[in-house]
Scaffold this active site. Structure first.
Site, PDB file in Angstrom:
ATOM      1  N   THR A   1     140.697  68.608  31.514  1.00 20.80           N
ATOM      2  CA  THR A   1     140.965  67.587  30.513  1.00 20.80           C
ATOM      3  C   THR A   1     140.701  66.194  31.081  1.00 20.80           C
ATOM      4  OG1 THR A   1     143.276  67.088  31.079  1.00 20.80           O
ATOM      5  CG2 THR A   1     142.867  69.070  29.762  1.00 20.80           C
TER       6      THR A   1
ATOM      7  N   GLU B   1     136.037  67.352  43.474  1.00 19.03           N
ATOM      8  CA  GLU B   1     134.633  67.007  43.716  1.00 19.03           C
ATOM      9  C   GLU B   1     133.973  66.427  42.478  1.00 19.03           C
ATOM     10  OE1 GLU B   1     131.721  65.958  45.492  1.00 19.03           O
ATOM     11  OE2 GLU B   1     132.586  67.482  46.820  1.00 19.03           O
TER      12      GLU B   1
ATOM     13  N   ALA C   1     129.905  64.612  39.086  1.00 11.51           N
ATOM     14  CA  ALA C   1     129.936  65.938  38.451  1.00 11.51           C
ATOM     15  C   ALA C   1     129.743  67.047  39.493  1.00 11.51           C
ATOM     16  CB  ALA C   1     128.902  66.023  37.332  1.00 11.51           C
TER      17      ALA C   1
ATOM     18  N   LEU D   1     127.482  67.172  41.900  1.00 10.31           N
ATOM     19  CA  LEU D   1     126.868  66.745  43.164  1.00 10.31           C
ATOM     20  C   LEU D   1     127.904  66.773  44.298  1.00 10.31           C
ATOM     21  CD1 LEU D   1     124.803  63.653  41.960  1.00 10.31           C
ATOM     22  CD2 LEU D   1     123.953  65.951  42.463  1.00 10.31           C
TER      23      LEU D   1
ATOM     24  N   GLU E   1     132.800  60.462  28.036  1.00  9.46           N
ATOM     25  CA  GLU E   1     134.136  60.947  27.744  1.00  9.46           C
ATOM     26  C   GLU E   1     134.299  60.995  26.224  1.00  9.46           C
ATOM     27  OE1 GLU E   1     136.212  61.991  29.929  1.00  9.46           O
ATOM     28  OE2 GLU E   1     135.527  61.112  31.809  1.00  9.46           O
TER      29      GLU E   1
ATOM     30  N   ASP F   1     135.470  53.985  33.978  1.00  8.67           N
ATOM     31  CA  ASP F   1     135.140  55.263  34.605  1.00  8.67           C
ATOM     32  C   ASP F   1     134.470  55.056  35.959  1.00  8.67           C
ATOM     33  OD1 ASP F   1     134.955  58.226  34.322  1.00  8.67           O
ATOM     34  OD2 ASP F   1     132.811  57.799  34.470  1.00  8.67           O
TER      35      ASP F   1
ATOM     36  N   LYS G   1     135.655  55.900  39.940  1.00 10.18           N
ATOM     37  CA  LYS G   1     134.829  56.662  40.877  1.00 10.18           C
ATOM     38  C   LYS G   1     134.651  55.932  42.209  1.00 10.18           C
ATOM     39  CE  LYS G   1     132.300  59.146  37.271  1.00 10.18           C
ATOM     40  NZ  LYS G   1     131.011  59.352  36.584  1.00 10.18           N
TER      41      LYS G   1
ATOM     42  N   GLY H   1     127.273  65.777  32.187  1.00  9.86           N
ATOM     43  CA  GLY H   1     126.952  66.953  31.395  1.00  9.86           C
ATOM     44  C   GLY H   1     127.934  68.065  31.659  1.00  9.86           C
TER      45      GLY H   1
END
Length: 814
Positions: free
Chosen positions: A554, A605, A610, A612, A666, A677, A681, A796
């Site tokens: 989620t 991770e 995503a 990677l 999102e 976002d 990160k 994705g």
């Protein structure tokens, strides 16, 4: 001659008794002695009747009627009608005597051990008589003998000691002269030298069979029950448990002592001296090989042969400075327990002599505390010894095997396996024979401990991972499909067996102890109970499975607040939800600390890039001693998709809408376009590099109009994008004029971080970044000029799901 014993489940009803007849009819020996238990459950029913009568509760009459009906119905189902009358009369006569005994207990309001033995002996007396008559009417050459005439004991009731000299003589005399090929006798029951009925203890039918087998020098003793032998662990708790084909007497004794109920522990003693083999067989699957028990022939075989446990254990600890160097303390302690007939199943003592700890039955703990405190009252009053300490709700778990002797590393392997699954070991004991390593653990942890140890020692290194998945939207659905697709491959090639035990979306949740079928998980979840994240956690914790992993698919802040509960209970967490790791630094640190303390991996991770391996690579750089100097990155696959598809032929509104519909953003696209976002990160990467940073420390150079940032729903947000289309087009034309491309860049250097839209010139590593790809440049002490570059699809559902899957596999390989 062979001795065959059939337990209560084997003779529970007429149908089962007919199976017993088929087995006996095919007995390979010239002569067979058949020992039978009471009809399944009858011994408990008799004890219940005795208990009610001693309390002057007339309910005993109803129970007695049940006993009568059960036996009469069995006769009517087994014996032809024309031959029933004599048998029924005999049974009614015996039950009349039983009624007199119960009535006597009712009148005096108590029941003595001797009277109890008389009452419970009726179970085996009646079953053996009925079965012998049934055999005869099935044309078998069968006879009957009352075991009380053969097995002689002392005068102790409820668990009498056998007089082997007289018993052996009686058995040899009787069986040498019997004219029948088959003799049926009841187990469990005996009589004293003075002729009073006695019993051999619960489970004593096995013991009866072993006593007779040794007395007549039988070729083999077969124990017929409802399982196909002794198992590597309790098959009711460990589904992967297997029957052990061959085991030694000593190993069987250890396993039976530590809870393997298929065999009554004293059974082995009489046959061991004679070298008579014991075979454990399944009445309901007679073709199964079963377990053969003989002298040790496992010279070069497996070290651990079985894992067993005893529940309802309590620890009794005596400690204090006055015990050190004082002779006789241990003697007094054990003497007090012995005189109170309290059996000690485990002993451990500190080398300092400061404490003695014993394991006893929970049923005895209150009495034990009282008598030990009383015995050491003088020392307690003077502070030399503390009041005895009692701990309950415990169990003993034991590894057993002859070849464990001097085999290095077994204890470490056992305790490490338990530790990884947060099974706290309260006490450890290992006998001098090194055939057994025992540990006392919480009773609630037994199932998890058995499964974890069985997996470690018996399952060819196949590790079972139990997943509890929250969130089945774009990413969650793709993840479940990937698990379903790869399940067979993982088991065959990586030795990982992945099961989804719990599943939840925002509306419903469902659990399946055996694993949710993933081919139709949507239908299963739709019919589940109402979703509740607190109840979901409670259920996960209650199941207490080994190798449990909570998977958060989620973007919920509420769900992220539950991570500490999972980690604090040794439940690993895998998440693509960035909120927890980008929350206050203290919370991030607490989650990391809980993961280390409770040996529960916390992997995220997919928070950056995503699928990677960005965070994983960063961890390896730091762990190997490298130091991060600078990070430059395009970390939003969503924004890269948007700016790669936005031009003077499209509208910014339409491109963002497309990105949302295709799952690149999102559910709330403002999170991506506002830069929040990306801030999360770069914050996570900075923290994983060893820097203490809050999200408020990151400079955000937003390209969105303030009106767009101030919206509070998607409709208003998209409307604002359409309103400011000219501003977005200007950003594009300005970049084109400079032969540059628009990229949303995150940077961290010298403790400072920033995010914002930049015009990237030709020749730059970011210029040709296509589609929704991400790219990260790590400048380190080892890579100061030419950075380490990680590049690839960074958004994705499919790639994010694969990143979650990769984290789960990492946990499986820990």
């Amino acid at each position: 001659m062979q001795v065959l014993k059939f337990g209560g489940t084997s003779v529970a009803n007429a149908q089962n008794i007919s199976l017993v007849k088929d087995i006996v009819a095919n007995c390979a020996a010239d002569n067979c002695i058949i020992i039978v238990s009471a009809l399944g459950g009858i011994t408990d029913t008799l004890l219940n009747a005795a208990n009610l009568s001693s309390k002057q509760d007339e309910g005993y009459k109803t129970v007695l009627k049940e006993i009568e009906t059960r036996h009469l119905d069995t006769v009517k189902s087994l014996i032809p009608v024309h031959a029933q009358s004599t048998i029924l009369s005999k049974i009614k006569s015996e039950l009349n005597t039983l009624e007199d005994l119960l009535e006597g207990a009712f009148l005096i309001g108590e029941i003595t051990p001797q009277l109890s033995d008389k009452i419970v002996s009726y179970g085996e007396m009646l079953s053996s008589y009925i079965i012998s008559e049934y055999f005869q009417h099935q044309q078998l050459d069968a006879g009957h003998v009352d075991s009380r005439t053969l097995i002689i004991t002392n005068e102790v009731n409820e668990k009498a000691a056998v007089n082997f000299k007289i018993t052996n003589a009686n058995c040899k005399k009787f069986f040498s002269k019997t004219p029948h090929k088959i003799i049926v006798a009841g187990g469990f029951v005996a009589s004293s030298e003075s002729g009073n009925p006695t019993t051999l203890g619960r489970g004593g039918s096995d013991y009866t069979a072993a006593i007779i087998a040794a007395a007549v020098d039988a070729e083999i003793l077969q124990i017929w029950t409802d399982v196909s032998g002794m198992y590597t662990a309790n098959p009711k708790l460990v589904k992967q448990a297997k029957a052990i084909p061959h085991i030694s007497y000593e190993e069987a004794m250890e396993l039976s002592h530590f809870g393997a109920k298929v065999l009554y522990p004293p059974t082995i003693q009489p046959v061991l001296a004679k070298g008579i083999s014991i075979e454990i067989k399944n009445t309901f699957k007679p073709e199964d090989k079963g377990t053969l028990i003989t002298k040790n022939q496992n010279e070069k075989g497996k070290t651990v042969r079985g894992i067993s446990h005893v529940e309802n254990i309590a620890l009794l600890s005596l400690e204090g400075p006055g015990m050190v160097g004082i002779p006789g303390i241990s003697k007094r302690f054990f003497e007090v327990l012995s005189q109170a007939e309290i059996s000690v199943v485990l002993i451990t003592q500190a080398s300092s002599e400061h404490s003695i700890c014993v394991g006893i039955s929970t049923d005895d703990i209150d009495k034990a505390v009282q008598i030990v405190n009383s015995a050491f009252e003088y020392e307690i009053e003077r502070g030399k010894i503390k009041h005895v300490i009692a701990e309950q709700n415990l169990a003993i778990i034991a590894l057993v095997g002859d070849n464990m002797k001097s085999h290095q590393g077994l204890s470490g392997k056992m305790f490490s396996t338990l530790g990884k699954n947060n099974v706290n070991i309260r006490v450890i004991a290992q006998g001098a024979s090194e055939r057994n390593i025992s540990a006392v653990i919480k009773k609630d942890d037994v199932k998890k401990a058995l499964n974890a140890l069985h997996e470690e020692f018996f399952e060819e290194n196949i590790k079972q991972l139990n997943l509890f998945v929250m969130g089945v939207g774009n990413v969650g659905a793709k993840f479940l499909n990937q698990v379903c697709q790869q399940k067979k491959y993982l088991k065959e090639n990586l030795k990982l067996n992945i099961r989804v035990i719990g599943l939840s979306n925002s509306r419903t949740m469902v659990f399946d102890d055996g694993g949710i079928p993933l081919k139709n998980w949507e239908d299963t979840l739709a019919s589940g109970e109402k979703a509740n994240k607190e109840h979901f956690f409670e259920k996960v914790n209650q199941l207490n499975y080994r190798n449990s992993i909570f998977v958060d698919n989620t973007a919920s802040a509420d769900v992220s607040t539950t991570y500490n509960s999972y980690l604090g209970n040794s439940i690993s967490v895998v998440t693509c939800n960035k909120i927890a790791c980008s929350s206050e630094y203290s919370n991030y640190q607490e989650l990391k600390s809980l993961a280390r303390t409770y040996n529960a991996p916390f992997l995220f991770e997919t928070n950056v890039g995503a699928g990677l391996p960005i965070i994983d690579t960063l961890k390896h750089l730091i762990a190997s001693g490298d130091k991060i100097l600078k990070i430059q990155a395009v970390l939003s696959g969503s924004l890269n998709f948007v700016f790669n598809n936005f031009n003077d032929q499209t509208s910014f509104h339409d491109v963002v809408k497309q990105a949302q519909e295709e799952g690149y953003t999102e559910p709330d696209p403002k999170i991506d376009l506002s830069g929040v976002d990306v801030m999360r990160k770069i914050l996570i990467l900075a923290r994983e590099s060893g820097n203490q940073l809050e999200i408020s420390d990151i400079e955000n150079k937003s390209f969105l109009p303030q009106e767009s940032l101030d919206t509070d729903n998607n409709d208003d947000f998209f409307a604002s994008l359409a309103k400011y289309e000219d501003d977005f087009q200007k950003l594009y034309t300005d970049a084109v004029a400079k032969e540059s491309k628009l990229k949303y860049v995150a940077q961290f250097e010298e403790g400072k971080a920033s995010v914002g839209l930049q015009e990237i010139p030709k020749g730059h590593d970011f210029y040709n970044l296509e589609g929704s790809d991400n790219i990260v440049l790590f400048y380190t002490e080892r890579y100061p000029n030419q950075p380490m570059i990680i590049k690839g699809a960074g958004a994705g559902a499919d790639v994010t799901a694969s990143g979650i899957f990769a984290d789960i596999i990492r946990i499986g390989n820990f």
